[in-house]
Design an enzyme around this catalytic site. Structure first.
Site, short mmCIF file in Angstrom:
data_model
loop_
_atom_site.label_atom_id
_atom_site.label_comp_id
_atom_site.label_asym_id
_atom_site.label_seq_id
_atom_site.Cartn_x
_atom_site.Cartn_y
_atom_site.Cartn_z
N LYS A 162 37.83 24.30 41.81
CA LYS A 162 37.50 24.62 43.21
C LYS A 162 38.07 23.55 44.12
CE LYS A 162 34.92 27.53 45.70
NZ LYS A 162 34.68 28.95 45.50
N GLY A 210 24.28 36.63 55.75
CA GLY A 210 25.70 36.31 55.91
C GLY A 210 26.54 37.57 55.94
N GLY A 221 29.90 37.86 56.53
CA GLY A 221 31.31 37.46 56.57
C GLY A 221 32.15 38.43 55.76
N VAL A 261 32.42 39.04 52.58
CA VAL A 261 31.75 39.81 51.52
C VAL A 261 30.54 40.57 52.08
CG1 VAL A 261 30.62 39.73 49.28
CG2 VAL A 261 32.44 38.11 49.78
P1 NAI Z 1 32.53 33.94 54.98
O1 NAI Z 1 32.79 32.58 55.47
O2 NAI Z 1 33.50 35.02 55.30
O3 NAI Z 1 31.11 34.46 55.49
C1 NAI Z 1 29.94 33.71 55.46
C2 NAI Z 1 29.01 34.26 56.56
O4 NAI Z 1 27.75 33.67 56.41
C3 NAI Z 1 29.50 33.96 57.97
O5 NAI Z 1 29.43 35.15 58.75
C4 NAI Z 1 28.50 32.90 58.47
O6 NAI Z 1 28.28 32.98 59.85
C5 NAI Z 1 27.26 33.30 57.68
N1 NAI Z 1 26.28 32.21 57.48
C6 NAI Z 1 26.49 30.92 57.12
N2 NAI Z 1 25.31 30.26 57.00
C7 NAI Z 1 24.35 31.18 57.27
C8 NAI Z 1 22.92 31.14 57.29
N3 NAI Z 1 22.25 30.01 57.02
N4 NAI Z 1 22.25 32.27 57.59
C9 NAI Z 1 22.91 33.42 57.86
N5 NAI Z 1 24.26 33.52 57.87
C10 NAI Z 1 24.96 32.41 57.57
O7 NAI Z 1 32.33 33.83 53.38
P2 NAI Z 1 32.51 34.96 52.28
O8 NAI Z 1 33.89 34.95 51.78
O9 NAI Z 1 31.90 36.23 52.77
O10 NAI Z 1 31.61 34.36 51.09
C11 NAI Z 1 30.19 34.39 51.15
C12 NAI Z 1 29.61 33.72 49.91
O11 NAI Z 1 30.08 34.40 48.75
C13 NAI Z 1 30.04 32.25 49.71
O12 NAI Z 1 29.01 31.52 49.09
C14 NAI Z 1 31.24 32.35 48.77
O13 NAI Z 1 31.47 31.16 48.04
C15 NAI Z 1 30.77 33.50 47.89
N6 NAI Z 1 31.86 34.19 47.23
C16 NAI Z 1 32.86 34.76 47.97
C17 NAI Z 1 33.89 35.44 47.35
C18 NAI Z 1 34.95 36.15 48.11
O14 NAI Z 1 35.64 37.02 47.52
N7 NAI Z 1 35.13 35.88 49.39
C19 NAI Z 1 33.96 35.51 45.87
C20 NAI Z 1 32.80 34.95 45.19
C21 NAI Z 1 31.83 34.28 45.86
#
Ligand code: NAI
Length: 350
Positions: free
Chosen positions: A79, A178, A180, A182
């Protein structure tokens, strides 16, 4: 010019720090490459200090080893984190410097996107190194989050089968933290499956946008963990399930995409005590890495092959739940043991 410093960390194959005179600071942790090169996301996050950034890289890298071992995708675990304000004016320069850092490992680590990075960011990194996966080119696998979200949905079906003996999610209350890459895609899938959604995002405008789209209720970030629901789906940051938060939970299961949801492995025992079914994060959120790993298939990337592999997450979780019940062990411990077994099997063959 990027300065590269190697840091010795027990049980990690290689850990490096990259920095430059313009404030660039990043870590790459390669945990284990027994099963193949370490592919892992690149996280951009405003960590309070370098220790916190390094610690996050180390924890996330180990989870990647388990994730890929369990998914049997012939990749190791690693990572990267870049300690940076996502709105920094130096973003492009820092991504280029990060590309040099990745390149210095000669393919031992392959960078993909994660929290705070986009496919466009990874295109910038690609200018300095070929060791970048999940790009949006004709031969690449593209945005991993579609597959991650689908894999989480498949895991949620395994939860539903275990708890309610059926796959029907209509009228089930699912709370997503969240929205984002996903979380937003998971919300779309669950909406069409008839689930009743509760959503939360740090950005209130984003939360309201999806609430409007899916007729969901909004819960403030600080109230999220206590929300009454059938399934809690953490799709933001890790460490949220811990000794403080567990007694406040009002859900029957936890099944979401966030990496490292449990603060410690012990939290799995506490969840068991409260009769909350936990879908281990590195098992349920493997869809993105399974898709990215498919780029390395002989004959090239085929989305249908990747989809079929991601669908298998359903069976992996069913197996974990079944062993957990039989052996009276928390699901996270069972998943770790299964991954360790696959690593040992490979070590014995070599
Ligand atoms: P992202 O950065 O696109 O979205 C994260 C979202 O969570 C954002 O909208 C942010 O505003 C929100 N957020 C952050 N802290 C928060 C809180 N305390 N309460 C509510 N909302 C909050 O990230 P993504 O790519 O969607 O990933 C989400 C999670 O899934 C992460 O932990 C990542 O490591 C994990 N993950 C993602 C993968 C992927 O394909 N993108 C693959 C495997 C795991």
């Amino acid at each position: 010019m990027v300065r590269i410093r190697e840091i010795s960390v027990p049980n990690y194959e290689k850990v490096i720090e990259g920095s430059d005179e313009n404030g660039f600071l990043a870590y790459i942790a390669v945990h284990n490459t027994q099963l193949g090169p370490a592919m892992g996301g690149t996280r951009i996050y405003p960590y309070p200090n370098s220790d916190a950034a390094l610690k996050d890289a180390l924890n996330l890298a180990q989870a990647m080893t388990y994730k890929s071992a369990l998914a049997e995708n012939k990749l190791g675990g690693g990572k990267a984190v870049i300690m940076m304000d996502p709105k920094s004016k130096n973003r492009e320069a820092n991504l280029l410097a990060f590309g040099e850092l990745v390149d210095s490992l000669n393919g031992k680590f392959i960078a993909a996107e994660d929290v705070g990075t986009s496919p466009q960011d990874m295109e910038i990194v690609r200018r300095r190194t070929p060791y970048v996966g999940a790009l949006q080119t004709d031969t690449s696998s593209g945005d991993p989050s579609r597959y991650t979200a689908w894999g989480v949905y498949r895991g949620i079906l395994a939860v539903a089968e275990k708890l309610w003996h059926r796959h029907d999610l209509s009228k089930k209350i699912i709370a997503i933290q969240g929205l984002g890459h996903v979380g937003s895609k998971l919300a779309e899938i669950l909406f069409w499956q008839g689930a009743y959604l509760i959503v939360s995002d740090r950005d209130p405008a984003v939360a309201h946008q999806y609430a409007h789209l899916y007729g969901a209720d909004v819960v403030e970030p600080e109230d999220f963990l206590g929300v009454r629901c059938d399934i809690l789906a953490p799709c933001a940051m890790g460490g949220i399930i811990n000794a403080n938060s567990i007694p406040k939970l009002h859900c029957k299961a936890i099944a979401g995409a966030a990496n490292n949801q449990l603060q410690t492995s012990e939290n799995g025992w506490e969840l068991m005590h409260y009769n909350i079914l936990y879908a281990p994060d590195f098992a349920i959120n493997a869809g993105g890495i399974i898709n990215a790993a498919s780029e390395y298939d002989e004959g090239g990337y085929n989305p249908k092959v990747a989809r079929d592999r991601v669908n298998h997450i359903f069976d992996t979780l069913k197996r974990i739940f079944s062993i957990s019940e039989k052996e009276h062990k928390p699901t996270n411990v069972v998943a770790e043991e299964l991954a360790e077994k696959k690593l040992r099997r490979k070590a014995n063959r070599d």
